[in-house]
Design a protein around this motif. Structure first.
Motif, PDB file in Angstrom:
ATOM      1  N   LEU A 210      69.818 -34.437 -20.256  1.00 55.15           N
ATOM      2  CA  LEU A 210      70.993 -33.743 -20.714  1.00 55.15           C
ATOM      3  C   LEU A 210      72.041 -34.481 -20.532  1.00 55.15           C
ATOM      4  N   LEU A 211      72.923 -34.875 -21.418  1.00 54.27           N
ATOM      5  CA  LEU A 211      73.829 -35.816 -21.717  1.00 54.27           C
ATOM      6  C   LEU A 211      75.163 -35.350 -22.121  1.00 54.27           C
ATOM      7  N   PRO A 212      76.256 -36.083 -21.927  1.00 52.30           N
ATOM      8  CA  PRO A 212      77.500 -35.827 -22.498  1.00 52.30           C
ATOM      9  C   PRO A 212      77.322 -36.255 -24.105  1.00 52.30           C
ATOM     10  N   ALA A 213      78.153 -35.497 -24.902  1.00 50.78           N
ATOM     11  CA  ALA A 213      78.233 -35.957 -26.420  1.00 50.78           C
ATOM     12  C   ALA A 213      78.590 -37.333 -26.500  1.00 50.78           C
ATOM     13  N   GLY A 214      77.530 -37.561 -27.451  1.00 52.89           N
ATOM     14  CA  GLY A 214      77.550 -39.096 -28.214  1.00 52.89           C
ATOM     15  C   GLY A 214      76.642 -40.068 -27.157  1.00 52.89           C
ATOM     16  N   ASP A 229      72.600 -33.922 -26.192  1.00 51.87           N
ATOM     17  CA  ASP A 229      73.954 -33.904 -25.585  1.00 51.87           C
ATOM     18  C   ASP A 229      74.860 -32.967 -26.103  1.00 51.87           C
ATOM     19  N   LEU A 230      75.955 -32.492 -25.111  1.00 56.66           N
ATOM     20  CA  LEU A 230      76.649 -31.401 -25.402  1.00 56.66           C
ATOM     21  C   LEU A 230      78.245 -31.966 -25.212  1.00 56.66           C
ATOM     22  N   ASP A 231      78.828 -31.140 -25.869  1.00 54.76           N
ATOM     23  CA  ASP A 231      80.216 -31.043 -25.774  1.00 54.76           C
ATOM     24  C   ASP A 231      80.794 -30.241 -24.497  1.00 54.76           C
ATOM     25  N   TRP A 255      86.685 -40.875 -17.899  1.00 58.71           N
ATOM     26  CA  TRP A 255      86.764 -41.711 -19.101  1.00 58.71           C
ATOM     27  C   TRP A 255      85.440 -42.229 -19.131  1.00 58.71           C
ATOM     28  N   SER A 256      84.934 -43.029 -20.243  1.00 61.14           N
ATOM     29  CA  SER A 256      83.691 -43.624 -20.356  1.00 61.14           C
ATOM     30  C   SER A 256      83.813 -45.089 -20.999  1.00 61.14           C
ATOM     31  N   LYS A 257      82.894 -45.805 -20.666  1.00 61.28           N
ATOM     32  CA  LYS A 257      82.814 -47.384 -21.029  1.00 61.28           C
ATOM     33  C   LYS A 257      81.712 -48.030 -20.323  1.00 61.28           C
ATOM     34  N   ARG A 258      80.837 -48.641 -21.231  1.00 58.59           N
ATOM     35  CA  ARG A 258      79.664 -49.700 -20.842  1.00 58.59           C
ATOM     36  C   ARG A 258      79.994 -51.089 -21.294  1.00 58.59           C
ATOM     37  N   THR A 259      80.499 -51.043 -22.330  1.00 55.93           N
ATOM     38  CA  THR A 259      80.635 -52.516 -22.899  1.00 55.93           C
ATOM     39  C   THR A 259      82.055 -52.720 -23.465  1.00 55.93           C
ATOM     40  N   LEU A 260      82.290 -53.905 -23.749  1.00 61.41           N
ATOM     41  CA  LEU A 260      83.932 -54.154 -24.353  1.00 61.41           C
ATOM     42  C   LEU A 260      84.268 -53.499 -25.316  1.00 61.41           C
ATOM     43  N   SER A 266      81.696 -42.190 -25.952  1.00 59.12           N
ATOM     44  CA  SER A 266      80.908 -40.815 -25.397  1.00 59.12           C
ATOM     45  C   SER A 266      81.770 -40.134 -24.544  1.00 59.12           C
ATOM     46  N   LEU A 267      81.476 -38.836 -24.306  1.00 56.85           N
ATOM     47  CA  LEU A 267      82.186 -38.027 -23.563  1.00 56.85           C
ATOM     48  C   LEU A 267      81.796 -38.245 -22.113  1.00 56.85           C
ATOM     49  N   TRP A 268      82.427 -37.404 -21.258  1.00 60.36           N
ATOM     50  CA  TRP A 268      82.316 -37.250 -19.729  1.00 60.36           C
ATOM     51  C   TRP A 268      82.509 -35.987 -19.029  1.00 60.36           C
TER      52      TRP A 268
END
Length: 391
Positions: A210-214, A229-231, A255-260, A266-268
């Motif tokens: 179960l994941l955040p949107a995106g 994935d959900l809003d 917030w979200s980020k994994r790469t540059l 994606s949502l949080w």
């Protein structure tokens, strides 16, 4: 915040001091953002506009009805990014330059000796039947939750080290081989200390995620077949021996980020887990303090336990928007209307400058100042378990 995150923030524009607009309280993406057929998750709510002065005043109206559960594994189309959901500007180049000058994202050398005193008390997990609601803290934001006969993992990180960060300072509180079969995993956002690919690779690929949107494409690329994935304000239900367990995805100040190149793609957020008998746990994931806590409490009355972060908060000038300090965690628990607080997001990875034991001392002091019962502060050692009464 890891060193990798710090490096990637350098790609962000300088801090303008302006606050992006907040998301609508009904969690609906802006016009053109959602795909065909993705209607509002709930009845229309009141738009909440964040301001630099702090939390907006929320109207004292009846909360909207909870969303009908969405289908598990439903394909979704999302906006290109979720920057419009930010409630504070992301740090810019000037902020990173200041951090580099001050060098305050690690405890001082003399304070590192406190690592030896961090509470670590692994033990057997309690027996869990269909009416049991029990938790075991594996460390950081990783919990083993037994609910309705299901075993659910939150933000599971069983790795010794995550990208760009020194190795964990306490071992994982539960050995992987001692876990019962995992029935579901909830993820709050995609930062490396919350979404750990090596840990997820240990799971059978049919495990429901179960994941955040995106974030669904990320999981499907890794072979997972039961991905939802959900809003914000959306929900699903999982069948369980004790009856369906409901999972609502709720807002957080993060917030979200994994790469540059994927900032806020994606949502949080956090998760509300509701047992078949109605007992509720709020798992906040990673968050700063703000107006969303009061709104979550308004929409989901009667929260029994809030799992809230208390660490990774120093320096405050940089981390306040995204990480609650201990006093803010206690206030957030009150805003949620939660009966009990279980602190997390400390005592595992050293991500910021406060002394290792300081979050524990401060949360105990802040809790005592409220006059609330001491037994409702679940300040567990890593590896310890506790059963929520009422089942």
């Amino acid at each position: 915040m890891t060193e990798q995150t710090e490096r990637s923030l350098a790609e962000q524009p300088p801090d303008t001091g302006r606050l992006p607009h907040a998301a609508p309280a009904d969690g609906v993406a802006p016009a053109g953002g959602a795909g065909p057929g993705d209607g509002p998750a709930t009845a229309q709510g009141t738009t909440v506009q964040a301001t630099t002065a702090g939390a907006p005043a929320l109207p004292h109206t009846a909360p909207p009805p909870l969303a009908e559960p969405r289908p598990l594994g439903e394909p979704r189309t999302w906006p290109r990014d979720f920057t419009h959901r930010l409630t504070a500007p992301l740090p810019g180049v000037r902020a990173l330059a200041r951090i580099a000058r001050e060098g305050k994202l690690r405890p001082s050398p003399e304070k590192l000796a406190e690592i030896q005193q961090l509470p670590f008390a692994p033990g057997p997990m309690p027996a869990a039947g269909t009416t049991t609601l029990a938790l075991t803290w594996a460390g950081h934001a990783s919990w083993v939750i037994r609910i309705g006969g299901l075993t659910v993992l939150t933000d599971p990180v069983w790795s010794r080290k995550i990208l760009g960060t020194p190795a964990r300072v306490t071992p994982v509180g539960v050995r992987w081989e001692d876990l019962p079969p995992v029935d579901a995993v909830v993820i709050s956002h995609n930062h490396y200390d919350h979404l750990d690919a090596p840990t997820l690779k240990r799971l059978p690929r049919h495990t429901p995620l179960l994941l955040p949107a995106g974030l669904a494409p990320w999981a499907r690329r890794r072979g997972f077949t039961q991905v939802t994935d959900l809003d914000w304000w959306e929900a699903v239900e999982l069948p369980a021996p004790g009856g369906p367990v409901r999972f609502d995805f709720v807002p957080a100040h993060h917030w979200s980020k994994r790469t540059l190149t994927d900032t806020c793609r994606s949502l949080w957020g956090g998760w509300l887990l509701t047992a078949p008998d109605g007992r509720r746990i709020h798992f906040a994931g990673d968050t700063g303090y703000g107006h969303w806590f009061e709104e979550i409490g308004r929409r989901y009355p009667g929260i029994d336990l809030a799992l809230l972060p208390i660490g990774a908060y120093d320096p405050r000038w940089m981390l306040r928007p995204v990480h609650t300090d201990p006093e803010e965690a206690v206030k957030a628990c009150q805003d949620l209307g939660a009966r009990a607080l279980a602190p997390m997001h400390w005592s595992t990875f050293l991500l910021s400058g406060e002394p290792p034991l300081e979050p524990l001392h401060r949360v105990r002091t802040a809790w005592a100042a409220t006059g609330r019962p001491r037994e409702d502060l679940w300040d567990l050692p890593v590896g310890a378990s506790r059963v929520l009464d009422g089942g």
